[in-house]
Write an enzyme that holds these catalytic residues in place. Structure first.
Site, PDB file in Angstrom:
ATOM      1  N   GLU A 102       0.832  -1.211   0.000  1.00  0.00           N
ATOM      2  CA  GLU A 102       0.000   0.000   0.000  1.00  0.00           C
ATOM      3  C   GLU A 102       0.868   1.262   0.000  1.00  0.00           C
ATOM      4  O   GLU A 102       0.514   2.283   0.588  1.00  0.00           O
ATOM      5  CB  GLU A 102      -0.976   0.017   1.193  1.00  0.00           C
ATOM      6  CG  GLU A 102      -1.833  -1.214   1.337  1.00  0.00           C
ATOM      7  CD  GLU A 102      -2.490  -1.653   0.034  1.00  0.00           C
ATOM      8  OE1 GLU A 102      -2.697  -0.793  -0.844  1.00  0.00           O
ATOM      9  OE2 GLU A 102      -2.782  -2.843  -0.117  1.00  0.00           O
ATOM     10  N   GLY A 103       1.985   1.203  -0.692  1.00  0.00           N
ATOM     11  CA  GLY A 103       2.936   2.303  -0.728  1.00  0.00           C
ATOM     12  C   GLY A 103       3.967   2.128   0.362  1.00  0.00           C
ATOM     13  O   GLY A 103       3.632   2.155   1.553  1.00  0.00           O
TER      14      GLY A 103
END
Length: 596
Positions: free
Chosen positions: A443-444
């Site tokens: 998610e980054g």
């Protein structure tokens, strides 16, 4: 063997005493009737489900993992997962915080958030299946057409169907502007999608009747980069005229990854071979729509790490109380035993208190942000909604990066408490370390979150959002600055607040001359701001504990002790981090690439 006890007492403290949640909900028409007893009952029932149904499957699920059948492109989850999901659906848990228009219970995000901490503590790999479904629900609820909402949302809300987000491709990770998946328009208004996706969590499984994939792809006339990305809903089975799963759509799992952790969640390689999908939102604006799900996922990853921090702490404490090893330096404490339990040793306590402080600070922080989201969604005043949205935007990357970093530290310290036994699978602690490591990546990555915080959320608006949060801290400092009992918390809180202000200005000035300065400072900067947030909440919690320590409830004594440990042992990390952030980018960039 591992154990888990839902931390209901601390959850109730955060909700009712720190956030005064009943009064906060009274300002939100959608939740104005929600009372303390109902909130506590939901948490208690959620605790029973997580501790009694999910937690016993965690260790066994990790050892078994998922099973992939290449011939049928199917994935079988570990033993017991399917039955647990059935119980989850039958109890109505998927619908907890969903819109009543689509079958949801309409309860606050704040309550759902607390439930998800317990889900993740008991079984992170299992929780990723319904967790991603809730993100898909939120995305379609915000950006889907009326027809898409009517078709998909009731099934996602009930848990009958699950959802995923299909972003990453083999040649691009975070840089989604490089993605190559294609979407060709069809005469009937649908699209044919082709391409390959990787690292798709819960991309295939046997828990639900259908899987709703949200897929990023490019239209034929798409401009290059992120401005040319569109979003499509691509179900595993095409719904028939009655809305039931019909023909198999050619979106297949081609393999599952052999991973370091979260073995019981299927991390899939997905192939699209002219799969049928439908546009969600506007053409070429898919990232705008997908950011609803991505932001939800970033908050969700923070909750994963909070859950792991708590369960690792609980198990380390239990082990430290039982494990006999050496004598206390001040003399034997367990005189009837051949050695003292290791909890008497100062450094064991340091490790335990580190995990405890990161759990309690994270719980207060995430509950506060969840309440902000409820205000953003439900407050009648548009100005309040806007202010809440801005604050959520500022704090989201901190939740994702700071909490996941802290969980890695806490789980490692908890494993260390076990000594050699921590490295052995049967004790369960090594699983928490392995599971925690992915949370800093997906998610980054935490570097991406740090760049988001410093570059986009602070420097891009000249620190306006950060100043607004800082104003809350200043008001608290001014209110309690003359209270001698609070001095040990107020003084360092005010100090770190001033240092963050000066550091932000200094980096901003450097960035005008060299934008690489942002990249060089971002990671330590986020961690400094994370400590500012934790210091604020620990000071607030300490104030409550000071006021109530005369009640005779040992809970408040423990809260004060944890706050004192945090300020004395963990907050001072910021001195090193500030020096790192101020050191500039030259020491990172001056070495020629050929010398690495």
């Amino acid at each position: 063997m591992p154990r888990y006890q839902p931390p209901l007492r601390d959850m109730q403290f955060v909700l009712h005493e720190l956030l005064q949640i009943e009064g906060a909900f009274a300002q939100l028409p959608a939740h104005a009737e929600l009372d303390v007893d109902t909130i506590n009952q939901v948490l208690e029932e959620g605790g029973k489900f997580t501790a009694e149904v999910l937690f016993p499957l965690n260790h066994a699920g990790d050892r078994e993992g998922c099973h992939f059948d290449a011939a049928s492109h199917s994935v079988t989850t570990p033993k017991g997962f399917n039955d647990a999901y059935r119980q989850y659906v039958e109890a109505g848990w998927p619908s907890l915080a969903c819109d009543p228009e689509f079958g949801g219970q309409g309860l606050p995000i704040t309550l759902n958030n607390a439930f998800y901490e317990m889900l993740n503590a008991s079984n992170q790999a299992w929780t990723m299946y319904p967790g991603l479904s809730h993100g898909a629900y939120e995305c379609l609820h915000a950006h889907g057409t009326a027809e898409q909402k009517a078709l998909y949302l009731p099934k996602l809300v009930s848990g009958e169907w699950t959802g995923t987000m299909c972003l990453t491709e083999p040649h691009c990770g975070t840089d989604l502007g490089m993605l190559k998946s294609k979407a060709a328009p069809q005469p009937d208004g649908s699209y044919r999608l082709s391409g390959s996706k990787i690292f798709i969590s819960a991309g295939e499984h046997d828990l639900a009747a259908n899987i709703v994939h949200l897929v990023l792809a490019r239209l034929p006339d798409a401009p290059a980069g992120t401005k040319g990305i569109s979003l499509f809903v691509v179900p595993k089975y095409l719904p028939d005229t009655s809305g039931a799963p019909g023909e198999r759509n050619p979106i297949f799992c081609s393999a599952i990854e052999n991973k370091m952790g979260i073995h019981a969640n299927a991390t899939c390689q997905i192939s699209l071979d002219d799969a049928t999908g439908w546009l969600v939102g506007e053409p070429h604006r898919g990232l705008n729509a997908m950011f609803v799900m991505m932001n939800a996922a970033r908050l969700g990853v923070g909750m994963q790490s909070l859950g792991l921090t708590e369960v690792a702490y609980q198990n380390a404490v239990a082990y430290a109380r039982d494990r006999l090893q050496s004598r206390s330096l001040t003399g034997p404490k367990a005189t009837d035993k051949p050695a003292d339990p290791i909890i008497v040793h100062p450094d064991v306590r340091r490790m335990l208190l580190t995990a405890r402080a990161y759990a309690e600070g994270g719980r207060a922080f995430t509950a506060y942000v969840a309440l902000l989201i409820d205000r953003e969604l439900s407050h009648p005043d548009p100005d309040v909604r806007k202010e809440a949205a801005d604050e959520v935007s500022l704090l989201t990357p901190i939740i994702k990066a700071f909490l996941t970093d802290n969980a890695w530290i806490a789980c490692s310290e908890a494993l260390q408490v076990y000594g050699g036994h921590g490295y052995i699978a049967e004790w369960g602690m090594e699983q928490y370390v392995r599971d925690a490591r992915i949370n800093m990546i997906y998610e980054g990555t935490n570097t991406i979150q740090s760049l988001d915080l410093l570059g986009r959320k602070v420097l891009m608006d000249n620190g306006a959002k950060l100043r607004k949060f800082g104003d809350q801290i200043k008001a608290f400092v001014e209110q309690h600055g003359t209270d001698e009992k609070m001095a040990e918390f107020i003084t360092p809180l005010a100090d770190i607040g001033d240092k963050v202000t000066k550091l932000s200005m200094e980096i901003g000035m450097k960035a005008f001359m060299n934008r690489d300065e942002v990249g060089g400072a971002a990671v330590p900067y986020l961690r400094v701001v994370g400590h500012l947030v934790f210091a604020y909440f620990f000071a607030r919690m300490a104030k409550i504990a000071l006021d109530k320590q005369g009640s005779g409830d040992d809970f408040y004594k423990a809260k004060l002790a944890t706050a004192r440990f945090y300020f004395a042992r963990l907050l001072p990390e910021t001195a090193m981090l500030i020096r790192q952030a101020r050191s500039g980018v030259k020491n990172l960039m001056e070495m020629d690439e050929s010398l690495f």
